[in-house]
Design a protein around this motif. Sequence first.
Motif, PDB file in Angstrom:
ATOM      1  N   MET A 192      34.346   5.702   4.321  1.00  0.00           N
ATOM      2  CA  MET A 192      34.362   5.552   2.864  1.00  0.00           C
ATOM      3  C   MET A 192      33.254   6.400   2.248  1.00  0.00           C
ATOM      4  SD  MET A 192      34.071   2.079   0.576  1.00  0.00           S
ATOM      5  CE  MET A 192      35.578   1.418   1.292  1.00  0.00           C
ATOM      6  N   PRO A 193      33.561   7.254   1.258  1.00  0.00           N
ATOM      7  CA  PRO A 193      32.537   8.124   0.672  1.00  0.00           C
ATOM      8  C   PRO A 193      31.469   7.325  -0.058  1.00  0.00           C
ATOM      9  CG  PRO A 193      34.556   8.193  -0.636  1.00  0.00           C
ATOM     10  CD  PRO A 193      34.884   7.441   0.616  1.00  0.00           C
ATOM     11  N   LYS A 194      30.247   7.892  -0.016  1.00  0.00           N
ATOM     12  CA  LYS A 194      29.127   7.254  -0.698  1.00  0.00           C
ATOM     13  C   LYS A 194      29.283   7.376  -2.208  1.00  0.00           C
ATOM     14  CE  LYS A 194      26.201   5.920   2.594  1.00  0.00           C
ATOM     15  NZ  LYS A 194      25.552   4.595   2.658  1.00  0.00           N
ATOM     16  N   MET A 195      28.763   6.393  -2.937  1.00  0.00           N
ATOM     17  CA  MET A 195      28.722   6.492  -4.393  1.00  0.00           C
ATOM     18  C   MET A 195      27.267   6.423  -4.827  1.00  0.00           C
ATOM     19  SD  MET A 195      29.876   2.700  -5.805  1.00  0.00           S
ATOM     20  CE  MET A 195      31.458   2.704  -4.968  1.00  0.00           C
TER      21      MET A 195
ATOM     22  N   ALA B 146      27.190   2.392  -8.707  1.00  0.00           N
ATOM     23  CA  ALA B 146      27.356   1.127  -8.002  1.00  0.00           C
ATOM     24  C   ALA B 146      26.832  -0.034  -8.843  1.00  0.00           C
ATOM     25  CB  ALA B 146      26.638   1.178  -6.655  1.00  0.00           C
TER      26      ALA B 146
ATOM     27  N   LEU C 200      33.383  -3.204  -2.189  1.00  0.00           N
ATOM     28  CA  LEU C 200      33.370  -1.759  -2.407  1.00  0.00           C
ATOM     29  C   LEU C 200      31.950  -1.208  -2.472  1.00  0.00           C
ATOM     30  CD1 LEU C 200      34.904   0.874  -3.095  1.00  0.00           C
ATOM     31  CD2 LEU C 200      34.782   0.198  -5.497  1.00  0.00           C
ATOM     32  N   VAL C 201      31.098  -1.842  -3.278  1.00  0.00           N
ATOM     33  CA  VAL C 201      29.758  -1.282  -3.492  1.00  0.00           C
ATOM     34  C   VAL C 201      28.817  -1.572  -2.326  1.00  0.00           C
ATOM     35  CG1 VAL C 201      29.994  -1.339  -5.988  1.00  0.00           C
ATOM     36  CG2 VAL C 201      28.944  -3.282  -4.825  1.00  0.00           C
ATOM     37  N   TYR C 202      28.896  -2.773  -1.741  1.00  0.00           N
ATOM     38  CA  TYR C 202      27.957  -3.126  -0.673  1.00  0.00           C
ATOM     39  C   TYR C 202      28.295  -2.436   0.650  1.00  0.00           C
ATOM     40  CZ  TYR C 202      25.624  -6.608  -3.558  1.00  0.00           C
ATOM     41  OH  TYR C 202      24.883  -7.223  -4.539  1.00  0.00           O
ATOM     42  N   ARG C 203      29.519  -1.904   0.758  1.00  0.00           N
ATOM     43  CA  ARG C 203      29.864  -1.118   1.941  1.00  0.00           C
ATOM     44  C   ARG C 203      29.397   0.327   1.833  1.00  0.00           C
ATOM     45  NH1 ARG C 203      36.068  -2.856   3.766  1.00  0.00           N
ATOM     46  NH2 ARG C 203      35.470  -4.766   4.865  1.00  0.00           N
ATOM     47  N   THR C 204      29.076   0.765   0.643  1.00  0.00           N
ATOM     48  CA  THR C 204      28.714   2.167   0.454  1.00  0.00           C
ATOM     49  C   THR C 204      27.271   2.372   0.018  1.00  0.00           C
ATOM     50  OG1 THR C 204      29.556   2.095  -1.821  1.00  0.00           O
ATOM     51  CG2 THR C 204      31.082   2.827  -0.114  1.00  0.00           C
ATOM     52  N   VAL C 205      26.629   1.341  -0.511  1.00  0.00           N
ATOM     53  CA  VAL C 205      25.245   1.453  -0.980  1.00  0.00           C
ATOM     54  C   VAL C 205      24.445   0.293  -0.397  1.00  0.00           C
ATOM     55  CG1 VAL C 205      23.714   1.570  -2.990  1.00  0.00           C
ATOM     56  CG2 VAL C 205      26.029   2.505  -3.132  1.00  0.00           C
ATOM     57  N   GLU C 206      23.203   0.581   0.063  1.00  0.00           N
ATOM     58  CA  GLU C 206      22.358  -0.465   0.640  1.00  0.00           C
ATOM     59  C   GLU C 206      22.111  -1.571  -0.390  1.00  0.00           C
ATOM     60  OE1 GLU C 206      21.762   2.699   0.656  1.00  0.00           O
ATOM     61  OE2 GLU C 206      21.222   3.402   2.658  1.00  0.00           O
TER      62      GLU C 206
END
Length: 289
Positions: A1-4, A9, A223-229
């Motif tokens: 999954m691409p980073k945001m 986020a 969605l957000v917690y999988r891509t941003v710490e």
Amino acid sequence: MPKMSVGFAMVLLILGNIVAVFSDAVIKNLPTGAAVYQFVLFRQLTAVLMLLPFCLFNTKTRLFSHLKWHFVRGHVWLFGAIFMVFSLQALPLATVNAIFYTAPLLMLPLGFLFYKDTLTTPTITVSIAGFVGILVIVQPTQISLAAVSALIVAVTMATNNLLVRKLPQHHTVAQTLFLTNLMGIPFAFSLAIWENQPLDWYPLLTAASSNLFILIYAGICVLVYRTVEAHKISSAEYTGLLGAVIVGIMWFDEVPDLSFVIGSALIILPLVWLATLESVKYKKEIRIK
């Protein structure tokens, strides 16, 4: 999954928390005298139906395996849902949400009791400040069954979050939510039978609407917690309290008083401070590695 980006986020999390407030508002809008247990049963059923397609599409994992902790968590979830209705019907929306936000505070002592998690001076300080915040909001001379109900909901939320550690790792988020709601249906059905109220379809529509809002929020979180710490964006979660104030004013004509503002500050600001400390600690550990 691409980073945001962190900014995007946080915007998504803010929107998600606003959506979640509408779930509470819909429940609060239930007519006086509505069959509570019937509503909770409808909420369980509609959640299962909404989540079922996401579970059927995933055939890689065995859905009905290792159900012990799903069963426990499902009944804690059901217990919290019942008291959520009681508290939302009797208290202002913002007040209830402020008490709900004590769940992260309650996770600290409960984590120590369940898992022997370490309690530090900052975590103890935050817990004490949050407890004082609750007392300021509800005021000991005005403590009611509704306020106690809201606090019980916060305890069930904290317990559910801690029980996640016990759940099998092979289940997806959708499967976990599906099983949590499914496990509680038999007991919810027995409560609805015991309640012995005429069947009313209006709570069914309310339950479906409430679940839709919550599932949107849950999806945004995934969605957000999988891509941003998490330590970079979790503070955005607390904007939900501001959303509850706005919705409470516009929908229910509930204007918070000074004690609410002070009490909410004692709950939220220490949590933000603790999250900041954890973020700094995390960055130091990364540099060392």
